[in-house]
Every structure is written in structure tokens, then in C-alpha cells.
Design an enzyme around this catalytic site. Structure first.
Site, mmCIF file in Angstrom:
data_model
loop_
_atom_site.group_PDB
_atom_site.id
_atom_site.type_symbol
_atom_site.label_atom_id
_atom_site.label_comp_id
_atom_site.label_asym_id
_atom_site.label_seq_id
_atom_site.Cartn_x
_atom_site.Cartn_y
_atom_site.Cartn_z
ATOM 1 N N ASP A 215 0.827 -1.201 0.000
ATOM 2 C CA ASP A 215 0.000 0.000 0.000
ATOM 3 C C ASP A 215 0.864 1.254 0.000
ATOM 4 O OD1 ASP A 215 0.718 0.587 2.620
ATOM 5 O OD2 ASP A 215 -1.272 0.341 3.453
ATOM 6 N N ILE A 216 0.213 2.355 -0.355
ATOM 7 C CA ILE A 216 0.912 3.629 -0.481
ATOM 8 C C ILE A 216 1.115 4.219 0.911
ATOM 9 C CG2 ILE A 216 0.819 5.948 -1.485
ATOM 10 C CD1 ILE A 216 -1.121 4.757 -3.597
ATOM 11 N N GLU A 258 -5.947 2.129 -0.796
ATOM 12 C CA GLU A 258 -4.628 2.305 -1.413
ATOM 13 C C GLU A 258 -3.822 1.012 -1.408
ATOM 14 O OE1 GLU A 258 -4.133 3.848 2.923
ATOM 15 O OE2 GLU A 258 -5.718 3.586 1.418
#
Length: 336
Positions: A215-216, A258
Site C-alpha cells: 500500500d501507499i 490504497e
């Protein structure tokens, strides 16, 4: 070869029976066999030597078929060939002299030695009247060997209507499996692919299946600082980088928010981790330009190799725990 009416009807009934059984048993969402039967139905009705049903992927500007009688999957730009011409004009195309037709691609014939004498292409549309694909039949087997637009389209229309309805259903199914923002497959698409493809690999002791979940980092800060439109651009930017670095045999999915998942076939955990590290570096070095802002961002990764003794959810949970460790230990890293 010629058909009498009884022989043709018997062939049509045989294909219809196979089609009915296939549609009744199609549990995995893979409709390739259904289109194969529908293509054979069109071939029989038009009394042709070969047939193919082409699907129009407007997003990728391609035409492709997995149901081309006598050939493997073919993908072409949607601006080329007789199929592309018929769809561009929105009308039936017939040629009984293909080698002198500027839109005919003779390369396949040159490679295989096949001689194309006549072709009919019939565009098919959805219930809104939008063209979504085309039937192509090759080499008329009866009469003078030439296709007649009025007569043969009338025969082919039965298969075309059924194929159109099946394709529209197929398109709706694929759309339900696709994330509209990033164009990656979503969580539903992930589980559909598992039932369709990945389970066979897990159950084969000679093959490996690995994955990473990522994930970001600090994505909420991107939304809070630049706005949700910019956040959407970052998600698309990351998805594009991952797609560009994904093999055709692998799968890339937006898991939610995300978070993303990549499935790597015939790959051990070490190689999967190397891929994750490559992506981590590429993403860290990249810049996303959104609404005039240059946004830098990083990602964290958790990697695991599938354990066939565990469920899908348990394997994903293993990778998710490693992702959590990556986040807690400083972010922008790969944990195996």
C-alpha cells in the site's frame, strides 16, 4: 462440402445442446467455451470453412478472439483488418476477392498456406445499438463459393444475436470485476481468477505461486494536502507502474483503498520479493503530477509464498502481517 436441410438442422441442434450444457456448467466465469460453440454455430449456419467471433476492447483499442476456428488467440489493433473496417463503418463487409482488398491481411495465409477465397464480416451490437464485436466467416463451402450479403447475413443473424447477448453478459461480468479508477481487477476479480486459474497452480506440487500485498505510505496525507482528485491520480499512477512491470502470466489487483496485490505464477518467494523491491525503487523514484502539483510517494510491501495447506484468506493474511511489519518498521520497504 454441401448441407442438406436435415444435416444442417442436426448439426445446429448438436451445437445448441453443447452450448446449453456449457452455459449450465459455467461455474468459473470463463466463457471461452461458450463463444467457441457460438462461433461453430455461425460457421454451420453460414456454411463456411472457418469462423471467428471478435470482441472489441474499446479501452485498449484492440480486437481479439479466443474463438477463431482453426487458430489460437489473435489480438489486432481495432483500426486494422476487415473486422476493423466493418466496425469503423458500422456495416456488413463482404469480399469475394480478398487478396485485392486493401483491408485484408494476407500474412496468416502466407505463413500457413491457407487460401482465403471469400469473407463476410457482420458487426454485432448490444441492446443500446453500440457495436461491441463482429462475426467473421471465411470461405463459403456451397454454391459458387461466394458469400451473398443478404442471404448469408440472414442465416448468420441467429448466431449473431445469441453471441451478442452472451458478449454483453460477458462485458457486464468483466466490468463487475474491474476497478473503475485504476482499471485493475478488483477483489471480486481476484477471487474469480483464483477459481479460474490459480487453484490449479496451488494444487500442483511442481509449481509455485507467490504474492505480495502493498500500500501507499501515508496516503491520507496526500488526500489531506492535495485533495481527493490528486489522491486518485496517485492511485492511477501507481497502478500504471505496476501494470508496466507485470508479466502477462501474473495478476495485478486493487485490493481496496490504497492497497494492491500482485500474484506471481511459477515464482518462489525470493523472486517475488525481488520484484517487489524493484517496484518499490521505481515508485520511490517516480513523480506523479496532479493538478499542477508534483507528488512524491513511497510504498511498503509484504511478501509470501502460497501454502496450499492454508486457505486463500489465510495466505493473504500472512502477507498482510508482513506489510504491517513493513509499515511499523519505517515504511518504504519489503518484508519477507
Amino acid at each position: 462440402m454441401s448441407y442438406d436441410n436435415n444435416t444442417m438442422l442436426e448439426d445446429i441442434f448438436d451445437i445448441s445442446e453443447q452450448l446449453y450444457k456449457e452455459m449450465s456448467d459455467d461455474k468459473g466465469g470463463d466463457h471461452s467455451k461458450i463463444f467457441e460453440h457460438l462461433t461453430n454455430l455461425g460457421k454451420t449456419l453460414a456454411e463456411s470453412d472457418r469462423a471467428s467471433f471478435w470482441k472489441w476492447d474499446k479501452h485498449n483499442h484492440t480486437l481479439w478472439t479466443t474463438a477463431a476456428t482453426g487458430s489460437d488467440r489473435i489480438t489486432i489493433p481495432d483500426t486494422t483488418g476487415l473486422v476493423g473496417k466493418a466496425l469503423a463503418d458500422g456495416k456488413v463487409l463482404v469480399t469475394n476477392d480478398p487478396y485485392n482488398n486493401p483491408y485484408f491481411n494476407s500474412e496468416v495465409d502466407k505463413k500457413t498456406g491457407y487460401v482465403t477465397k471469400s469473407i463476410l464480416v457482420m458487426p454485432v451490437s448490444n441492446i443500446k445499438g453500440e457495436f461491441i464485436g463482429a462475426y467473421q466467416v471465411i470461405n463459403k463451402l456451397t454454391g459458387d463459393g461466394k458469400f451473398d450479403e443478404a442471404r448469408d447475413c440472414k442465416k448468420l443473424s441467429l448466431a449473431a444475436v445469441i453471441c451478442c447477448l452472451a458478449l454483453e453478459s460477458d462485458v457486464f461480468l468483466e466490468e463487475s470485476y474491474t476497478d473503475k479508477l485504476t482499471k485493475l481487477k478488483n477483489r471480486m476479480g481476484f477471487f474469480a481468477d483464483f477459481n479460474r486459474s490459480y487453484n490449479a497452480i496451488i494444487n500442483d506440487p511442481d509449481r509455485n505461486l507467490s504474492l505480495f500485498i502493498c500500500d501507499i505510505d501515508k496516503f491520507k496525507r496526500v488526500n489531506d494536502t492535495y485533495g481527493h482528485n490528486a489522491g486518485d491520480e496517485v492511485l492511477k499512477h501507481v497502478a500504471d507502474i505496476m501494470v508496466q512491470n507485470t508479466r502477462d502470466c501474473d495478476g495485478m489487483y486493487r485490493w481496496g483503498g490504497e492497497e494492491f496485490i500482485m500474484i506471481m505464477t511459477d515464482t518462489d518467494m525470493k523472486t517475488c520479493a525481488e520484484k517487489a523491491e524493484t517496484l518499490r525503487k521505481v515508485i520511490e523514484a517516480s513523480e506523479c503530477v496532479a493538478e499542477g502539483n508534483v507528488i512524491k510517494h513511497t510504498m511498503s510491501f509484504g511478501v509470501t509464498q502460497f501454502d496450499p495447506a492454508k486457505s486463500i484468506e489465510e495466505n493473504i493474511s500472512d502477507a498482510d502481517q508482513k506489510l504491517y511489519t513493513a509499515k511499523e518498521s519505517g515504511r518504504n520497504r519489503v518484508i519477507v
